[in-house]
Design a protein around this motif. Structure first.
Motif, short mmCIF file in Angstrom:
data_model
loop_
_atom_site.label_atom_id
_atom_site.label_comp_id
_atom_site.label_asym_id
_atom_site.label_seq_id
_atom_site.Cartn_x
_atom_site.Cartn_y
_atom_site.Cartn_z
N ALA A 125 0.78 -0.99 -0.13
CA ALA A 125 0.04 -0.22 0.06
C ALA A 125 0.91 1.34 -0.21
CB ALA A 125 -0.90 -0.06 1.22
N ASN A 126 0.70 2.27 -0.53
CA ASN A 126 0.76 3.49 -0.46
C ASN A 126 0.57 4.17 0.92
OD1 ASN A 126 2.24 3.71 -2.92
ND2 ASN A 126 0.37 4.03 -3.99
N TYR A 127 1.38 5.20 1.44
CA TYR A 127 1.20 5.55 2.75
C TYR A 127 1.41 7.02 2.66
CZ TYR A 127 1.99 6.90 7.76
OH TYR A 127 1.87 7.50 8.84
N MET A 128 0.69 7.71 3.52
CA MET A 128 0.78 9.18 3.77
C MET A 128 0.31 9.71 5.25
SD MET A 128 -2.13 11.29 1.64
CE MET A 128 -2.08 12.78 2.66
N ASN A 129 0.84 10.80 5.63
CA ASN A 129 0.28 11.41 6.84
C ASN A 129 0.22 12.85 6.77
OD1 ASN A 129 2.81 12.22 8.24
ND2 ASN A 129 3.15 10.18 8.42
N LEU A 130 -0.57 13.57 7.43
CA LEU A 130 -0.41 15.12 7.54
C LEU A 130 -1.24 15.56 8.88
CD1 LEU A 130 -1.84 17.03 4.56
CD2 LEU A 130 -2.88 17.41 6.66
N VAL A 131 -0.21 16.70 9.17
CA VAL A 131 -0.93 17.53 10.23
C VAL A 131 -0.78 18.83 10.03
CG1 VAL A 131 1.01 17.13 11.51
CG2 VAL A 131 -1.02 18.27 12.63
N ILE A 132 -1.66 19.74 9.75
CA ILE A 132 -1.52 21.38 9.52
C ILE A 132 -2.16 22.09 10.60
CG2 ILE A 132 -2.14 23.16 7.87
CD1 ILE A 132 -0.25 20.92 6.65
N TYR A 176 -7.90 20.88 22.13
CA TYR A 176 -7.41 19.50 22.60
C TYR A 176 -5.77 19.57 22.00
CZ TYR A 176 -5.90 14.53 22.39
OH TYR A 176 -5.31 13.34 22.46
N TYR A 177 -5.50 20.09 21.00
CA TYR A 177 -3.81 20.07 20.39
C TYR A 177 -3.37 21.23 21.10
CZ TYR A 177 -4.17 16.22 17.11
OH TYR A 177 -4.36 14.95 16.88
N GLY A 178 -3.99 22.33 21.56
CA GLY A 178 -3.45 23.58 21.95
C GLY A 178 -3.49 24.80 20.95
N LEU A 179 -3.98 25.96 21.70
CA LEU A 179 -4.21 26.96 20.57
C LEU A 179 -2.83 27.87 20.30
CD1 LEU A 179 -7.46 28.73 22.31
CD2 LEU A 179 -7.39 26.90 20.57
N ASN A 180 -2.78 28.62 19.43
CA ASN A 180 -1.72 29.50 18.66
C ASN A 180 -0.52 28.27 18.83
OD1 ASN A 180 -3.06 31.69 19.06
ND2 ASN A 180 -2.82 31.77 21.19
N GLN A 181 -0.68 27.13 17.79
CA GLN A 181 0.52 26.31 17.51
C GLN A 181 0.91 26.38 16.25
OE1 GLN A 181 2.04 24.57 20.20
NE2 GLN A 181 0.57 25.65 21.53
N VAL A 182 1.92 26.13 15.93
CA VAL A 182 2.37 25.82 14.53
C VAL A 182 2.65 24.37 14.51
CG1 VAL A 182 4.18 26.15 12.73
CG2 VAL A 182 2.99 28.04 13.63
N ASN A 183 2.12 23.53 13.52
CA ASN A 183 2.42 22.06 13.48
C ASN A 183 2.18 21.91 12.01
OD1 ASN A 183 3.05 19.83 13.78
ND2 ASN A 183 1.66 18.95 14.98
N PHE A 184 3.13 21.89 11.05
CA PHE A 184 3.06 21.86 9.80
C PHE A 184 3.81 20.99 9.03
CE2 PHE A 184 1.25 24.69 6.16
CZ PHE A 184 1.75 24.11 5.21
N LYS A 185 3.36 19.56 8.93
CA LYS A 185 4.18 18.50 8.52
C LYS A 185 3.31 17.63 7.70
CE LYS A 185 8.00 15.57 10.15
NZ LYS A 185 8.44 15.11 11.40
N TYR A 186 3.84 17.30 6.37
CA TYR A 186 3.27 16.55 5.61
C TYR A 186 4.20 15.31 4.97
CZ TYR A 186 1.32 14.93 0.93
OH TYR A 186 0.81 14.40 -0.25
N PHE A 187 4.07 14.11 5.13
CA PHE A 187 4.80 13.06 4.49
C PHE A 187 3.87 12.39 3.51
CE2 PHE A 187 6.09 8.63 4.31
CZ PHE A 187 7.29 8.69 4.32
N ASP A 188 4.25 12.69 2.37
CA ASP A 188 3.49 12.16 1.10
C ASP A 188 3.89 10.59 0.55
OD1 ASP A 188 5.92 11.76 -0.38
OD2 ASP A 188 5.72 13.63 -1.83
N ARG A 189 3.07 10.33 -0.34
CA ARG A 189 2.97 8.84 -0.50
C ARG A 189 4.44 8.45 -1.29
NH1 ARG A 189 -2.41 7.95 -3.87
NH2 ARG A 189 -2.80 9.92 -2.86
N ASN A 190 5.27 9.21 -1.60
CA ASN A 190 6.29 8.97 -2.40
C ASN A 190 7.59 8.99 -1.33
OD1 ASN A 190 5.61 8.75 -4.82
ND2 ASN A 190 5.29 10.92 -5.04
#
Length: 405
Positions: A111-118, A182-196
């Motif tokens: 399978a191809n796999y990806m994850n993302l949080v913005i 729940y995650y916390g206000l005023n945060q920067v969490n910008f990460k993306y792992f693509d299927r490649n």
């Protein structure tokens, strides 16, 4: 750092404004609308076409500077895309939240796999120069850049996490409906792992030049231009994307029409409809992140504007704009993908980071413009009523002035 890029541009433009009070724009040239493209976390790395609702090229070269703020929130989510057609068919018979795809062993179930949080407030700084080439021809040159921020007061007064969650808690939506608290206000969490296997990551105060766009418009003359107050323009577009994540070339085409109605007491009503299509990544200059496997982005847009002219010839206008953009990923994958996230901890939308890539994005924008011969200033609010949080809420301000006779 949050305010410097825009204030530098504003100061630059104001020097022209004070020196050229007797100059004028092509005054009330169709619907007055700055760039209102969304601060989507994939879209900011590509060129996108801003609909042109003008009647004709400007009489003088103009410069427009704008500052935009958009709140993006997509909780961490993982996605698996089985490669075996038989497994795809099997999974397609189940609801997406009931799929039991076994993704542990890549040899037996590849399978191809990806994850993302913005999670960020994205600031856009845009400079646009429009040059009249001839009576019916116009060239636009746009420079776009972005700043990734936590969105704290006072620089993100309306688009901050606090403002949005105050609205949810006190007016509509309920307490923490999508997990920001729940995650916390005023945060920067910008990460993306693509299927490649590539990773895109941005941190607080990261600033980057996203690209340069060239836009050519042709304004044909038809008999109905005068008899029916109906005007058309056609555009060709090229975007050179310059970020390290997506060094590439985009191209596109657009077609737009505006109908004008004149009323008593110096009122004017303009109705515009536009359509465009962009071919993303026609040429990749280097290795790029997978920003959606749908190669084409199509947009349909409509706008209704009511303008009131003053006795001095200035005007105030209000407009409502509706825009729908095609999906970033190919729809067929929704038949078999497997999504994993914190569905127990988050009340709703935990799957949005992936699922909204397969939905058309739609936005309502409310604009106000004050115009006079020497300048125009516009303010807008942009809202995602489908609540996909990409972005949830966006605001913008722009200033347009003539710079050359």
């Amino acid at each position: 750092m949050l305010k410097n890029p825009f204030f530098i541009l504003m100061c630059f433009c104001c020097t022209f404004l004070t020196a050229q009070q007797n100059d004028s724009l092509s005054f009330k040239n169709g619907i007055d609308k700055p760039s209102t493209v969304s601060t989507h976390h994939f879209g900011i790395f590509s060129a996108r076409i801003n609909t042109n609702f003008k009647f004709s090229p400007p009489k003088k070269t103009t410069i427009e500077v704008s500052s935009v703020s958009g709140n993006i929130f997509q909780p961490y989510v993982e996605a698996y895309f089985p490669k075996d057609p038989a497994v795809q068919e099997e999974q397609s018979k189940l609801k997406w939240y009931h799929r039991d795809f076994n993704f542990v062993n890549q040899e037996t179930t590849p399978a191809n796999y990806m994850n993302l949080v913005i999670d960020a407030v994205i600031k856009e700084f845009r400079v646009n120069i429009n040059i009249p080439l001839a009576k019916k021809h116009e060239l636009g040159v746009t420079l776009r850049s972005y700043l990734i921020t936590k969105g704290k007061y006072p620089f993100s007064l309306i688009t901050s996490d606090e403002s949005i969650e105050w609205f949810h808690s006190n007016i509509s939506g309920g307490e923490d409906p999508y997990g920001r608290r729940y995650y916390g206000l005023n945060q920067v969490n910008f990460k993306y792992f693509d299927r490649n296997g590539n990773t895109l990551e941005l941190n607080n105060n990261d600033f980057f030049l996203s690209g340069i766009e060239l836009n050519y418009f042709y304004y044909p003359s038809f008999i109905i231009n005068k008899t029916k107050n109906l005007h058309f323009n056609f555009g060709s577009h090229m975007g050179i994307n310059t970020s390290k994540f997506n060094p590439s070339l985009d191209v596109g085409l657009s077609a737009n029409a505006v109908k004008t109605f004149q009323f008593k007491n110096n009122y004017q009503l303009n109705v515009g409809v536009g359509i465009n299509v962009l071919r993303k990544n026609l040429i990749d200059f280097k290795k790029v992140i997978d920003l959606g496997n749908n190669p084409n982005l199509a947009t349909v847009e409509s706008d209704i504007e009511l303008a009131k002219f003053t006795k001095k010839g200035n005007f105030n206008s209000l407009s409502i704009n509706y825009q729908i953009q095609s999906r970033y990923n190919k729809l067929k994958e929704t038949d078999y993908y497997k999504l994993i996230g914190k569905w127990q901890e988050i009340h709703g939308g935990w799957q949005n980071g992936v699922s909204t890539l397969y939905n058309a994005l739609s936005f309502w924008t409310f604009l106000y413009t004050y115009g006079r011969p020497s300048y125009k200033i516009s303010l807008y609010l942009k809202e995602d009523f489908r609540v996909n949080n990409a972005p949830d809420f966006q605001t913008g301000i722009s200033l347009k002035i003539p710079v050359f006779k």
